[in-house]
Scaffold this motif. Structure first.
Motif, PDB file in Angstrom:
ATOM      1  N   LEU A 151       0.810  -1.428   0.043  1.00  0.00           N
ATOM      2  CA  LEU A 151       0.121  -0.024   0.200  1.00  0.00           C
ATOM      3  C   LEU A 151       0.991   1.267  -0.268  1.00  0.00           C
ATOM      4  N   ASP A 152       0.955   2.031  -1.207  1.00  0.00           N
ATOM      5  CA  ASP A 152       2.214   2.852  -1.296  1.00  0.00           C
ATOM      6  C   ASP A 152       1.616   3.666  -2.547  1.00  0.00           C
ATOM      7  N   LEU A 237       2.578  -8.107   3.613  1.00  0.00           N
ATOM      8  CA  LEU A 237       1.835  -6.809   3.431  1.00  0.00           C
ATOM      9  C   LEU A 237       2.806  -5.642   3.927  1.00  0.00           C
ATOM     10  N   SER A 238       2.946  -4.867   3.082  1.00  0.00           N
ATOM     11  CA  SER A 238       3.756  -3.556   3.294  1.00  0.00           C
ATOM     12  C   SER A 238       2.952  -2.299   3.259  1.00  0.00           C
ATOM     13  N   ALA A 269      -5.845  -3.560   4.473  1.00  0.00           N
ATOM     14  CA  ALA A 269      -4.848  -4.142   5.592  1.00  0.00           C
ATOM     15  C   ALA A 269      -5.804  -5.156   6.583  1.00  0.00           C
ATOM     16  N   VAL A 270      -6.949  -4.802   6.793  1.00  0.00           N
ATOM     17  CA  VAL A 270      -7.755  -5.774   7.610  1.00  0.00           C
ATOM     18  C   VAL A 270      -8.231  -7.000   6.745  1.00  0.00           C
ATOM     19  N   ALA A 271      -8.483  -6.841   5.329  1.00  0.00           N
ATOM     20  CA  ALA A 271      -8.914  -7.993   4.543  1.00  0.00           C
ATOM     21  C   ALA A 271      -7.807  -8.830   4.467  1.00  0.00           C
ATOM     22  N   LEU A 303      -3.828   0.907  12.641  1.00  0.00           N
ATOM     23  CA  LEU A 303      -3.617  -0.087  11.534  1.00  0.00           C
ATOM     24  C   LEU A 303      -3.032  -1.384  11.993  1.00  0.00           C
ATOM     25  N   ILE A 304      -1.894  -1.089  12.729  1.00  0.00           N
ATOM     26  CA  ILE A 304      -1.317  -2.167  13.428  1.00  0.00           C
ATOM     27  C   ILE A 304      -2.267  -3.149  14.398  1.00  0.00           C
TER      28      ILE A 304
END
Length: 313
Positions: A151-152, A237-238, A269-271, A303-304
């Motif tokens: 995600l960037d 995941l980054s 991120a959660v998915a 997010l974490i």
């Protein structure tokens, strides 16, 4: 090599945060995180990487080396609603310009943790973190690569004489060869040159731009991220915090002029976490020196937290 040029390792610090009382009903991250040991397995393990030498080499604004400390601070007070084991493996720091040596140390430690079936969460640090962490995952899986969901706002597929924060995914491609499986969500066309798009095409990278993500609901964005790794056994995941709008994430090395709404980044991120395939997470480019009201650190910590909460029981 002079000993002062070697990567610096610091053990897990003492976590602090709001204390409402004893017992699991009052649990917060600071009260449940314990130091990782050689026997730690089947757990969530945090590892800090205090580095911004790659950012310097990539002409970015420095300060990301302070990211791990700020992330721990922001995480410490968040409430915990499950009994999942959480551990801290300490922090590896780049000293001087010894980026390559510190990356090797990160890779070694990540490989050991992956071999023990842990989910490793890297607290960066510049995005040079991603090469070090993925190489560790690759080794820990028995020299087997895993799909990357990044995600960037940037491809980070640059060619350079030395590793930088702009080269990690090209380095990974060179490392794993035909096993390279890379998807990037949030690309800013205005901030990536034509040659980078051509490199992405040559490497068969899945690309979704910030503008394209804006047309998706959070649920659709989450489904797209899952689709990118649907056939995988393990996923990397980054999360580069500069994918978020500068109003949400001002404390990054390269603030976004447009960015992707937090609701979509969170949903993706959660998915990915809910698939049960997640083995490695990087959260990078937090620059506390420019972080108004710790806004970026708090967003990253949330997010974490929510990634861990979404993991299958």
């Amino acid at each position: 090599m002079n000993s002062l040029d070697l990567p610096l390792y610091s053990p897990a610090p003492e976590w602090t945060g709001r204390d409402d009382g004893p017992g699991p009903e009052h649990a917060r991250w600071h009260s449940v995180v314990t130091p990782a040991t050689a026997d730690t397995r089947d757990a969530v393990v945090l590892l800090g990487y205090a580095t911004d030498e790659g950012v310097l080499r990539n002409d970015g604004r420095q300060g990301a080396a302070a990211g791990p400390e700020a992330l721990r601070s922001a995480l410490g007070g968040l409430a915990v609603h499950d009994d999942r084991a959480r551990h801290d493996a300490g922090t590896i720091a780049t000293v001087g310009d010894n980026l390559e040596e510190s990356q090797e140390e990160v890779s070694r430690r990540v490989a050991e943790l992956i071999e023990q079936n842990n989910l490793v969460i890297l607290l960066g640090g510049g995005h040079e973190t991603a090469f070090a962490s993925h190489r560790g995952l690759y080794r820990g899986l028995g020299e087997k690569s895993a799909p990357i969901v990044n995600l960037d706002a940037h491809f980070d597929l640059r060619e350079a004489e030395r590793p930088t924060s702009g080269t990690p995914f090209k380095q990974i491609a060179d490392l794993v060869g035909d096993g390279f499986d890379y998807s990037v969500f949030g690309i800013s066309a205005a901030n990536n040159t034509r040659v980078l798009f051509e490199t992405a095409r040559d490497l068969d990278v899945r690309v979704v731009t910030d503008v394209e993500l804006a047309s998706l609901t959070p649920e659709e964005a989450g489904a797209a991220a899952v689709e990118a790794c649907i056939d995988a056994d393990a996923v990397h995941l980054s999360i580069d915090l500069d994918v978020l709008p500068a109003s949400v994430a001002p404390g990054v090395s390269a603030p976004a002029g447009l960015g992707v709404a937090l609701e979509r980044i969170h949903a993706m991120a959660v998915a990915v976490a809910r698939t049960g395939k997640l083995r490695l997470v990087d959260v990078v480019e937090l620059n506390p020196s420019y972080d108004a009201d710790s806004r970026t650190a708090k967003t990253a910590a949330r997010l974490i937290n929510d990634i861990v909460a979404a993991l299958p029981r």
